[in-house]
Design a protein around this motif. Structure first.
Motif, mmCIF file in Angstrom:
data_model
loop_
_atom_site.group_PDB
_atom_site.id
_atom_site.type_symbol
_atom_site.label_atom_id
_atom_site.label_comp_id
_atom_site.label_asym_id
_atom_site.label_seq_id
_atom_site.Cartn_x
_atom_site.Cartn_y
_atom_site.Cartn_z
ATOM 1 N N PRO A 80 0.835 -1.208 0.000
ATOM 2 C CA PRO A 80 0.000 0.000 0.000
ATOM 3 C C PRO A 80 0.865 1.253 0.000
ATOM 4 C CG PRO A 80 0.081 -0.970 2.203
ATOM 5 C CD PRO A 80 0.804 -1.919 1.299
ATOM 6 N N SER A 109 -4.034 1.793 -0.153
ATOM 7 C CA SER A 109 -3.757 2.543 1.070
ATOM 8 C C SER A 109 -4.960 3.391 1.466
ATOM 9 C CB SER A 109 -2.548 3.458 0.849
ATOM 10 O OG SER A 109 -2.481 4.448 1.871
ATOM 11 N N THR A 158 -1.458 -1.140 9.487
ATOM 12 C CA THR A 158 -0.085 -0.632 9.562
ATOM 13 C C THR A 158 0.156 -0.036 10.939
ATOM 14 O OG1 THR A 158 0.010 -0.244 7.198
ATOM 15 C CG2 THR A 158 1.550 1.020 8.548
ATOM 16 N N ASP A 310 8.665 -6.804 3.409
ATOM 17 C CA ASP A 310 8.909 -5.786 2.387
ATOM 18 C C ASP A 310 10.066 -4.896 2.788
ATOM 19 O OD1 ASP A 310 8.110 -3.536 3.894
ATOM 20 O OD2 ASP A 310 6.102 -3.476 3.008
ATOM 21 N N GLY A 312 13.125 -2.748 0.213
ATOM 22 C CA GLY A 312 14.381 -2.879 -0.530
ATOM 23 C C GLY A 312 14.395 -3.903 -1.634
HETATM 24 C C1 FNR Z 1 4.687 3.867 1.401
HETATM 25 N N1 FNR Z 1 4.355 2.919 2.379
HETATM 26 C C2 FNR Z 1 3.090 2.941 2.949
HETATM 27 N N2 FNR Z 1 2.716 1.954 3.829
HETATM 28 C C3 FNR Z 1 1.471 1.943 4.361
HETATM 29 O O1 FNR Z 1 1.162 1.038 5.132
HETATM 30 N N3 FNR Z 1 0.566 2.924 4.029
HETATM 31 C C4 FNR Z 1 0.862 3.931 3.168
HETATM 32 O O2 FNR Z 1 0.026 4.784 2.872
HETATM 33 C C5 FNR Z 1 2.179 3.975 2.613
HETATM 34 N N4 FNR Z 1 2.548 4.973 1.758
HETATM 35 C C6 FNR Z 1 3.767 4.911 1.110
HETATM 36 C C7 FNR Z 1 4.079 5.853 0.127
HETATM 37 C C8 FNR Z 1 5.267 5.751 -0.589
HETATM 38 C C9 FNR Z 1 5.573 6.763 -1.652
HETATM 39 C C10 FNR Z 1 6.175 4.692 -0.311
HETATM 40 C C11 FNR Z 1 7.464 4.537 -1.078
HETATM 41 C C12 FNR Z 1 5.880 3.777 0.679
HETATM 42 C C13 FNR Z 1 5.277 1.810 2.698
HETATM 43 C C14 FNR Z 1 5.059 0.637 1.748
HETATM 44 O O3 FNR Z 1 3.834 -0.002 1.978
HETATM 45 C C15 FNR Z 1 6.171 -0.416 1.900
HETATM 46 O O4 FNR Z 1 6.293 -0.795 3.247
HETATM 47 C C16 FNR Z 1 7.527 0.056 1.397
HETATM 48 O O5 FNR Z 1 7.378 0.837 0.227
HETATM 49 C C17 FNR Z 1 8.423 -1.139 1.099
HETATM 50 O O6 FNR Z 1 9.697 -0.752 0.726
HETATM 51 P P1 FNR Z 1 10.162 -0.595 -0.817
HETATM 52 O O7 FNR Z 1 9.633 -1.777 -1.590
HETATM 53 O O8 FNR Z 1 9.583 0.694 -1.287
HETATM 54 O O9 FNR Z 1 11.653 -0.549 -0.719
#
Ligand code: FNR
Length: 387
Positions: A80, A109, A158, A310, A312
């Motif tokens: 998300p 999300s 989350t 998740d 990286g």
């Molecule tokens: C996120 N992530 C995130 N997680 C969540 O639970 N709710 C959210 O609204 C968001 N929003 C969000 C925006 C953006 C731009 C990013 C890059 C990330 C975290 C996401 O779900 C996830 O944990 C990470 O993106 C995993 O890492 P990688 O794959 O980006 O390296």
């Protein structure tokens, strides 16, 4: 098209960097403070090496698995992420459609720019809805009911945003509410005319799911993430997690678990899954890398609960390493957002295709025809091997 020249996720990242104004690109690409945890997520994959087995018939390799009781064709799902409309007008619908076509699960999300119902209507694939604990408990209940009526397969709670992370790129770029882009920021947006044209054509960016509540917000807010996090409860505890699990009653992941004891508490609270995650290094800088946290959590709860990871993942080999270490499947965030920023829905599909074909190739090179063939005997840990 430019996509033809993208052979890996880093190529898509470069294309996204070219198309998006810097403030938007940095919002995707950046992490908290010194971005040490974000880099650590990548480094931890490099610390683990694969030990292939030879002379196995790998003419048929199948990476399918299940998650939340859904069959998925690939061992990675869409994490998300908020506000996809900021990056491309295809937004959440485009990502969900690409995920559905690729045979994997999409997670929407709470902070998405498309509503729960609109996403459900535009993709037939498996879907999860991600929530936070909100200050207003009634809002949490409202989301649970909407996700249930729209037939979402799972809920993801989350838990690693009790307060907003300190994202300094966003502060520097004026990714604030209201935006404080400055003259350079405005010139930069004008320079990225393809993005600008798309943006003016697109429906206005809204936080479709929470707009009705955010209107009431009184905010002392300096960053976009701060504004959002202000809507979240800082006082949530495991009792709240338990009550959310009971109210939902279906498959539930608790996302943002890094300690084995918290993983046990998640299971006790009624979670059917945990996501080992540090929010892609966007929350606590200095937090343990997801891959370093994974083995302890698998040992603690792997036999009672689905364990996902998740953070990286940029290569199929990263996914294979996580599964060999005990993850059931992975989530990816930035990889598909780079695709979305580069070329919308087609870019997302390209990202998923790249990761899928890398995963299949790595499995074949490992002598693994199914995910069940992967276990810890396939891995060597550099620092452990040296000691
Ligand atoms: C996120 N992530 C995130 N997680 C969540 O639970 N709710 C959210 O609204 C968001 N929003 C969000 C925006 C953006 C731009 C990013 C890059 C990330 C975290 C996401 O779900 C996830 O944990 C990470 O993106 C995993 O890492 P990688 O794959 O980006 O390296």
């Amino acid at each position: 098209t430019a996509l033809d020249r993208a052979h890996n996720i880093e190529d898509l990242r470069r294309l996204a960097k070219r198309r998006l104004p810097q403030a938007m690109f940095d919002y995707i690409d950046g992490g908290a403070e010194d971005e040490g945890t974000m880099r650590g997520n990548r480094d931890a994959f490099c610390e683990v090496s694969l030990i292939p087995r030879q002379l196995v018939d790998v003419s048929k390799v199948d990476p399918k698995t299940t998650a939340f009781g859904c069959d998925i064709d690939l061992p990675f799902m869409i994490a998300p992420t908020g506000m996809s409309a900021m990056f491309h007008p295809d937004a959440e619908r485009g990502v969900a459609r690409a995920a559905g076509r690729s045979g994997t699960l999409y997670s929407l999300s709470t902070m998405g720019s498309t509503s729960i119902e609109d996403v459900a209507a535009s993709s037939s694939g498996s879907k999860a809805f991600q929530i936070y604990a909100f200050r207003d408990r009634a809002l949490t209940s409202e989301f649970i009911e909407r996700a249930r009526s729209a037939r979402y397969d799972a809920l993801i709670l989350t838990v690693d945003v009790p307060v907003a992370g300190n994202r300094e790129r966003d502060l520097r770029n004026g990714m604030t509410l209201p935006p404080a882009l400055g003259l350079m920021g405005i010139l930069d947006i004008a320079r990225h005319w393809r993005w600008s044209l798309d943006y003016v054509r697109a429906p206005r960016m809204t936080l479709a799911n929470v707009a009705h509540r955010i209107a009431e917000a009184n905010a002392d807010i300096s960053t976009l993430s701060g504004y959002i996090a202000n809507q979240f409860s800082s006082s949530m505890t495991w009792d709240d997690a338990r009550s959310i699990a009971e109210e939902w009653g279906g498959p539930l992941a608790i996302k943002g678990v890094l300690h084995p004891d918290d993983a046990r508490r998640a299971v006790d609270a009624g979670a059917s899954a945990v996501v080992v995650s540090n929010h892609g290094g966007r929350q606590l800088d200095g937090a343990i890398a997801s891959m370093d946290a994974l083995p302890g959590i698998v040992d603690a709860i792997g036999d009672r609960c689905e364990v996902f990871l998740d953070g990286g993942i940029r290569r199929g080999s990263d996914i294979v390493k996580a599964i060999a270490l005990g993850a059931k499947a992975c989530f990816v965030g930035r990889p598909y957002l780079y695709g979305l920023g580069a070329a919308g829905e087609a870019g997302v599909e390209e990202a998923l295709t790249i990761l899928a074909s890398e995963t299949r190739r790595v499995m074949a090179l490992m002598g693994a025809t199914a995910l069940g063939d992967l276990d810890r005997t396939c891995l060597s840990h550099r620092t452990l091997a040296a000691s």
